[in-house]
Scaffold this motif. Structure first.
Motif, short mmCIF file in Angstrom:
data_model
loop_
_atom_site.label_atom_id
_atom_site.label_comp_id
_atom_site.label_asym_id
_atom_site.label_seq_id
_atom_site.Cartn_x
_atom_site.Cartn_y
_atom_site.Cartn_z
N ALA A 60 -4.40 -14.27 2.41
CA ALA A 60 -3.27 -13.42 2.57
C ALA A 60 -2.09 -13.29 1.88
O ALA A 60 -1.35 -12.34 1.23
N THR A 61 -1.68 -14.67 1.69
CA THR A 61 -0.31 -14.87 0.79
C THR A 61 -0.64 -13.99 -0.70
O THR A 61 0.25 -13.34 -1.31
N VAL A 62 -1.85 -14.52 -0.99
CA VAL A 62 -1.96 -13.94 -2.63
C VAL A 62 -2.21 -12.46 -2.46
O VAL A 62 -1.58 -11.82 -3.19
N GLU A 63 -2.66 -11.97 -1.40
CA GLU A 63 -2.97 -10.55 -1.48
C GLU A 63 -1.60 -9.78 -1.36
O GLU A 63 -1.37 -8.82 -1.98
N VAL A 64 -0.70 -10.19 -0.38
CA VAL A 64 0.73 -9.90 -0.06
C VAL A 64 1.48 -9.79 -1.45
O VAL A 64 2.07 -8.69 -1.40
N THR A 65 1.41 -11.13 -1.79
CA THR A 65 2.29 -11.15 -3.12
C THR A 65 1.82 -9.98 -4.15
O THR A 65 2.62 -9.35 -4.95
N SER A 66 0.52 -9.95 -4.42
CA SER A 66 0.10 -8.91 -5.39
C SER A 66 0.40 -7.63 -5.15
O SER A 66 0.71 -6.73 -5.88
N GLN A 67 0.34 -7.07 -3.75
CA GLN A 67 0.59 -6.15 -3.28
C GLN A 67 2.19 -5.58 -3.54
O GLN A 67 2.48 -4.49 -3.90
N LEU A 68 3.03 -6.69 -3.24
CA LEU A 68 4.39 -6.39 -3.65
C LEU A 68 4.67 -6.14 -4.89
O LEU A 68 5.48 -5.39 -5.37
#
Length: 130
Positions: A60-68
């Motif tokens: 989730a942290t990787v995905e949220v960072t990438s989406q930001l």
């Protein structure tokens, strides 16, 4: 009516007192079992919540960072990398989060590693020191 009255008297005078006495002997055991069930429920629920957080957190942290990062690039309509100031703010935000909690949770460690991997290179370090 006579049979019903007889049965009620029998239950009230003979069966109920004996049952209550037997239950009084078992009451501490029943209370202990209920307390153990409640404690086990709370412990397992807390542990399962932590397991879910630790299992889903890194992805989730990787995905949220990438989406930001993608959302920032789309909002600015540019393909260039993020500015050094924004990268530094992201690193500081993770650092403040870790410092504020006073512990390095595995999800925070994963987020820190991902931010460093995305943003930090030799040029960034040189420019940040200047």
């Amino acid at each position: 009516r006579g049979i019903t009255k007889f049965l009620i008297k029998l239950i009230v005078k003979k069966v109920a007192p004996r049952t209550l006495l037997k239950f009084a002997e078992l009451a501490p055991l029943v209370i202990e079992i209920m307390i153990n069930v409640l404690f086990n429920f709370v412990t397992v629920r807390y542990a399962m919540n932590e397991v879910i957080i630790c299992a889903l957190g890194p992805s989730a942290t990787v995905e949220v960072t990438s989406q930001l990062v993608k959302a920032h690039r789309k909002s600015r309509d540019v393909d260039e990398p993020l500015s050094d100031r924004l990268k530094l703010l992201a690193l500081r935000a993770v650092g403040v989060s870790i410092t504020y909690k006073m512990q390095l949770h595995p999800n925070s460690r994963c987020l820190l590693d991902h931010i460093v991997e995305l943003f930090v290179d030799e040029g960034f370090v040189r420019r940040a020191k200047a």
